[in-house]
Design an enzyme around this catalytic site. Sequence first.
Site, PDB file in Angstrom:
ATOM      1  N   ASN A  54      -4.192  40.728  19.419  1.00  0.00           N
ATOM      2  CA  ASN A  54      -4.734  39.431  18.988  1.00  0.00           C
ATOM      3  C   ASN A  54      -5.903  39.540  18.002  1.00  0.00           C
ATOM      4  O   ASN A  54      -6.611  38.581  17.764  1.00  0.00           O
ATOM      5  CB  ASN A  54      -5.177  38.624  20.207  1.00  0.00           C
ATOM      6  CG  ASN A  54      -4.036  38.390  21.161  1.00  0.00           C
ATOM      7  OD1 ASN A  54      -3.999  38.949  22.244  1.00  0.00           O
ATOM      8  ND2 ASN A  54      -3.056  37.609  20.710  1.00  0.00           N
ATOM      9  N   ILE A  88     -10.342  37.134  15.378  1.00  0.00           N
ATOM     10  CA  ILE A  88      -9.825  37.086  16.744  1.00  0.00           C
ATOM     11  C   ILE A  88      -8.995  35.834  16.935  1.00  0.00           C
ATOM     12  O   ILE A  88      -9.390  34.744  16.500  1.00  0.00           O
ATOM     13  CB  ILE A  88     -10.978  37.064  17.767  1.00  0.00           C
ATOM     14  CG1 ILE A  88     -11.977  38.194  17.457  1.00  0.00           C
ATOM     15  CG2 ILE A  88     -10.451  37.212  19.187  1.00  0.00           C
ATOM     16  CD1 ILE A  88     -13.268  38.065  18.212  1.00  0.00           C
ATOM     17  N   CYS A  89      -7.835  36.023  17.578  1.00  0.00           N
ATOM     18  CA  CYS A  89      -7.049  34.853  17.940  1.00  0.00           C
ATOM     19  C   CYS A  89      -7.257  34.574  19.422  1.00  0.00           C
ATOM     20  O   CYS A  89      -6.686  35.243  20.278  1.00  0.00           O
ATOM     21  CB  CYS A  89      -5.564  35.109  17.637  1.00  0.00           C
ATOM     22  SG  CYS A  89      -4.508  33.741  18.144  1.00  0.00           S
ATOM     23  N   LEU A  90      -8.129  33.634  19.704  1.00  0.00           N
ATOM     24  CA  LEU A  90      -8.460  33.343  21.101  1.00  0.00           C
ATOM     25  C   LEU A  90      -8.609  31.835  21.233  1.00  0.00           C
ATOM     26  O   LEU A  90      -9.360  31.218  20.451  1.00  0.00           O
ATOM     27  CB  LEU A  90      -9.761  34.064  21.485  1.00  0.00           C
ATOM     28  CG  LEU A  90     -10.255  33.891  22.918  1.00  0.00           C
ATOM     29  CD1 LEU A  90      -9.237  34.461  23.911  1.00  0.00           C
ATOM     30  CD2 LEU A  90     -11.587  34.595  23.100  1.00  0.00           C
ATOM     31  N   LEU A 114      -1.601  38.554  16.298  1.00  0.00           N
ATOM     32  CA  LEU A 114      -2.053  38.674  14.911  1.00  0.00           C
ATOM     33  C   LEU A 114      -1.616  40.028  14.372  1.00  0.00           C
ATOM     34  O   LEU A 114      -1.459  40.222  13.189  1.00  0.00           O
ATOM     35  CB  LEU A 114      -3.583  38.584  14.848  1.00  0.00           C
ATOM     36  CG  LEU A 114      -4.196  37.193  14.729  1.00  0.00           C
ATOM     37  CD1 LEU A 114      -5.708  37.301  14.755  1.00  0.00           C
ATOM     38  CD2 LEU A 114      -3.741  36.503  13.467  1.00  0.00           C
TER      39      LEU A 114
END
Lengths: 152, 764
Positions: free
Chosen positions: A82, A89-91, A124
């Site tokens: 991610n 960051i993909c959060l 990602l």
Amino acid sequence: MSSTAQVTKRLQSDLMGLMMDSIPGISAFPDGDNMLRWKGTISPSDSSVYAGMQFTLDMQFPAGYPLTAPTVKFETPIFHPNIDMSGNICLDILKDKWSPTYTVSTLLLSIQGLLDTPNNDSPLNNQAAQLWNNREQFLKLAKRRYKRLPLS
Amino acid sequence: MDDITSAWKFCLSETYGPENNSMVVKGQLQKLHRSGHSRAFCLWIIRSQERVVVEKVVPLLKLMCTGNQTDNHVLHTLSEAHRYFVNGRNTVAELEKIKECVGCTRKFILRSMAMLIELVPSHLGDSVARILERLLSEYSQTLTGRERARRVCNQLVDLGFSEVLEDAIGSVAFDTMDSLVQQRTRNNYEGRALPGLVQWMQNFLQDWMALILPSATNDYDNTHSTDATTKQKDKDGLHLQHWRKRLFFRLHESVGNIRKGQLMILIQTFPKSLPALEDLKDCIMSTDQKPEVTSAMREQFTQTMLNAGTITSEILQRYVSVIKMLRFLDPSGVMLENVSGPVREYLRRRTDTVRCIVSGMTGDGELYEELQRGRRKRARDAEGDVHMSGGKSLESKIYDEEDEDCQSIDGYYNTSMRIDVEDYDNWEPEPIDAPRKGGKWKPGKDAIATLVTIYGTSEQIVNEYKGLLADKLINSFGLDLDREYKTLELLTDRFGKEAMHECLIMLNDIKDSKLVLETAQSQNPASPLQNFEAVVLSKEFWPKLQEESEFKATTQLETQMSLYTSSFQKHKHPRKLRWQHGVGTVAVHLEFEDGREVDVSVTPIQATILSHFAVKKKQTLQELQNHLGIKDDAVFRRKIQGLANLGVIRAADSNNSTYETVEHAGEIESASGGIDEENVPANDRDVGDEQPEDAQMAVYETYVMAMLQNLKQLPLEQIHNMLQRFVQTPAYDRTEAQLAAFLSQLIEEEKIELSAGMYKVKKR
């Protein structure tokens, strides 16, 4: 009270909370004079794939904090489903799930958690996501990718 | 024909030898002359003499250069070479009588000199210098040394080496001078070296040079008319004059270079080092060393003083010395301005600078004297009497120069707004090396004015003084009010009435309070107001005092206070009195069972706590807290801990909820060791105050560690600044020095490390 003063005050209390709780594995501090920019450090748990490494984060707080989420990026390169090559960051809680009740401590804890339990459905980094379940190969590739990973 | 042949033969054999019998040659010459071969013969003789030069003189001179000969040997060799040359010259000179040969001497000399210079190695100069150096040391002792030096020089000049000789003389003179300068200035900071050196140079060195220096130019074709001689003399005089100037410059430069390296020592020993500074001043005036000295000063000061390890008061003290020193060296103030830049910049970043300046001005230190001096100066000016009364020492003279412009502290208005028409005759251009900062160059500031410029205006300083004064007035016993008034007066002179107005009221408050108290006492003769003291503060004019939590005072005190209040409100109607219980200091006298008598100064709250202990020796915190009516646990605990640190009470159980008085001093060690390891050994009363600080410092450890972990590495100063910014409760109020001590403790505990002035987390 101006909005910056409010943000600063809130960040002060975030900082104090962080100092008082002193949660192992995470820490952060304002970077010099600018209260709106912090540096953070995450040390993954011993059972983690990343055990023994240390990751530096760059945190930018918008003038609307805590109503708006901060922008957090990894400064240390990391091979993770991610997190992309430039540290983005993909959060969910950094995006649509952000809540003003979150503090710097909760944010860092979430990111620490993300390291061990990635969300492989919305990666990602596709390669990392595919390899995640093959721990040995994952580590091999990760280490080859980032030869200069800061192993303490 | 026979005659001619024999004459040829004679000449062939004779002229070669060094022992030229000129009488015989003369005879033979005449024969040849008569026979009409004179010209060819002359040329032949000249040629043969030139060969003598090449084959005899040149090798000898080369031998001189080898450097492995003794001095005497060298001298001898030189004389030998000289003799050959002069013989040859004389022989040739004889030929001048023959008509066809007029001018041949000059030709011979020029040609042979050209050959010598071509053939003799260039390091002849070194040998010459060596010889001269020895002769110089002899010169001062004996007359023969003088003669010998002169002879050597004349010989060299004859041989055409006047330039080489002059260079050698110059280098010998400079070297001798340099080593003497070294000898006299090294380790000599409290005496002048320069005048003695100048005298030495004039009486000895110049004398010596005048004796042996070759003439300015050697004109061999000079017909020795009187006119030409006087001309030559003038020329020589001028030549010597040039040399004198060079020597003078070199001497000052040499002294200046050495003094330049000693600046830090001179600063440290100032004002004892004034003589050495006078040397330096002369050097700056006579040479072009001002920029060098300025940058040396800046570098040395920055390097030795402006680092984290030096405490602010020390930097300030040295800086004041520097100010005085530079004002002395350079009254125009340009040097000071150029040196001050980085110092001011640095001091501005230190947070305790203002406090140090103010306590310096109000204490007994140099700055206080400086204040007084400013005042004396003005008083003198007012009387129109510029002279100091009493002995006019060197020092007072210097300060006279310094004091020129005490008044213009915030400055720009005073000097530049007013145009003094009367004064334009005294106008002087700005110094050429003044720093360009857009504004007008304002020279002449004394130490205090310069320190004030650290902050641009005097406002911060005045505020700091106010705070300091308030604290002093309230918290100290046996205050010398007269002294405070005097200090205030001095400060008023400098910063203006308006700025100091509030301070004056503060002082008056204290004075009035005494009257109020006396009135109250006289009105209640039987009352217990005798042991009571209160201070009435005019609320509007005092800086905000540190808030202390409200508490219930003892009944005795309550009665005293209400008596006082009624008296006050009667006399000062309609003014109201609002008590601030926690402010102030109480001197408490304690007597214990073992006969100990202890005097301590504590806060009013602590005094009240002690009075409760006087009634009952062992009490729980809860009981005490109820007595005093303080709600905040933390505050109350801190107060109790303070008393425990004084060694008068101690915790009576393991969780610190009950306290008792320490009646027997001997009990303390065992008790404190057994009950609580963190407890301070109570007999250590001096360090009692520091211990809780350490405990508080530990709170900051988290911050420091977080800072270093995330920001990688930081210098002391930045850590200090960040703690100030980010630590709110309890607010960070340590000095940089205290922080440094704390950090070195962390280093000892192997938590952090320090390298190249940067702190960082120690890697495990």
